[in-house]
Write an enzyme that holds these catalytic residues in place. Sequence first.
Site, mmCIF file in Angstrom:
data_model
loop_
_atom_site.group_PDB
_atom_site.id
_atom_site.type_symbol
_atom_site.label_atom_id
_atom_site.label_comp_id
_atom_site.label_asym_id
_atom_site.label_seq_id
_atom_site.Cartn_x
_atom_site.Cartn_y
_atom_site.Cartn_z
ATOM 1 N N GLU A 127 0.923 -1.182 0.259
ATOM 2 C CA GLU A 127 -0.174 -0.107 -0.076
ATOM 3 C C GLU A 127 0.903 1.082 0.063
ATOM 4 O O GLU A 127 0.096 2.369 -0.091
ATOM 5 C CB GLU A 127 -0.928 -0.125 1.185
ATOM 6 C CG GLU A 127 -2.106 -1.005 1.302
ATOM 7 C CD GLU A 127 -1.425 -2.340 1.383
ATOM 8 O OE1 GLU A 127 -2.073 -3.336 0.560
ATOM 9 O OE2 GLU A 127 -0.944 -2.840 2.358
ATOM 10 N N HIS A 162 6.333 -15.097 -1.505
ATOM 11 C CA HIS A 162 5.274 -13.753 -1.405
ATOM 12 C C HIS A 162 6.135 -12.678 -1.206
ATOM 13 O O HIS A 162 5.876 -11.464 -1.671
ATOM 14 C CB HIS A 162 4.131 -13.966 -0.529
ATOM 15 C CG HIS A 162 3.148 -12.584 -0.260
ATOM 16 N ND1 HIS A 162 2.594 -12.088 -1.160
ATOM 17 C CD2 HIS A 162 3.042 -11.956 0.779
ATOM 18 C CE1 HIS A 162 1.943 -11.198 -0.787
ATOM 19 N NE2 HIS A 162 2.234 -10.953 0.574
ATOM 20 N N ARG A 181 18.232 -4.507 12.462
ATOM 21 C CA ARG A 181 18.390 -3.463 11.229
ATOM 22 C C ARG A 181 17.562 -2.282 11.428
ATOM 23 O O ARG A 181 16.887 -1.730 10.681
ATOM 24 C CB ARG A 181 18.202 -4.222 9.960
ATOM 25 C CG ARG A 181 19.148 -4.991 9.893
ATOM 26 C CD ARG A 181 18.678 -6.163 8.881
ATOM 27 N NE ARG A 181 19.846 -6.854 8.278
ATOM 28 C CZ ARG A 181 20.593 -8.056 8.950
ATOM 29 N NH1 ARG A 181 20.322 -8.107 10.043
ATOM 30 N NH2 ARG A 181 21.612 -8.677 8.718
#
Length: 265
Positions: A169, A199, A239
């Site tokens: 999105e 995915h 990270r």
Amino acid sequence: MSPNLFKTQICNMKKQFENSSTFSTRFSSNSRILFGGRQIRLRCESKKAKKIKREQRTEDGVSKPAVLPDIYTFHTPGSVQEPTSASGAAGRVIFEHESESEASKWAGVEVEHVGGQQEGHSRGSYKVGVVIGEFHDKLMSRCLEDARLAACQLGSELARVVWVPGTYEAPLVVREMLLDRQLDCVVVIGYIEKGSTLHGEEMGATCSLLLKQLELEFNKPVGMGIIGPGATPEQAEERVAYAGNAVRAAIRLAQYFDRKTVPVA
């Protein structure tokens, strides 16, 4: 072989594996073996694997959070441009082409670094828009704080933050932000975790391409602070500073192009 006897033998085998001091950590995940003419999956962990997991957790059983990095000049510790002991004032990086021994090789060549390193930026404060994913909200909140610190360190600010359901999105909201003339650059923050299918890889490849296409279309910097794809929770915790890196990179690009557009007196 009766089901009960088969189950008993499997349980005994599992205990032997777990108690074995030579049992490799590679068997920590589900391992398939051939037993009694049947292929079965053992769910077991060695003592070494269990010890590693215990060390990765705090006393209350919660995974250790990533430590927010210190406020640094331009880069996160560990990057290729990390300040060294030979750095100049304020931790400024001294590159090889700037050293006395190498400077003669670059005589007559215009060499510059995008933003940040040069003196005399056209202006000091830049407004940054942030698009951030709602998944893994605790991790994302730490990333957002790292982004805020990075902007403040460069004398700039996060002027607008929009939370989106996920990385897919982000591009549409990024496009809307790029149309906002009040914003000098946009940064995308997210986490595409490691899954059992491809995915995440598809998502990362698609969104990275779209976001960079938008950057070129609007000629406005888009910083990439997305962790992954394929990052484990442990890797993601280490990270958090990707967010700050993305903010610094976007602001430096904005500085560079802003300086290019200022008329020379």
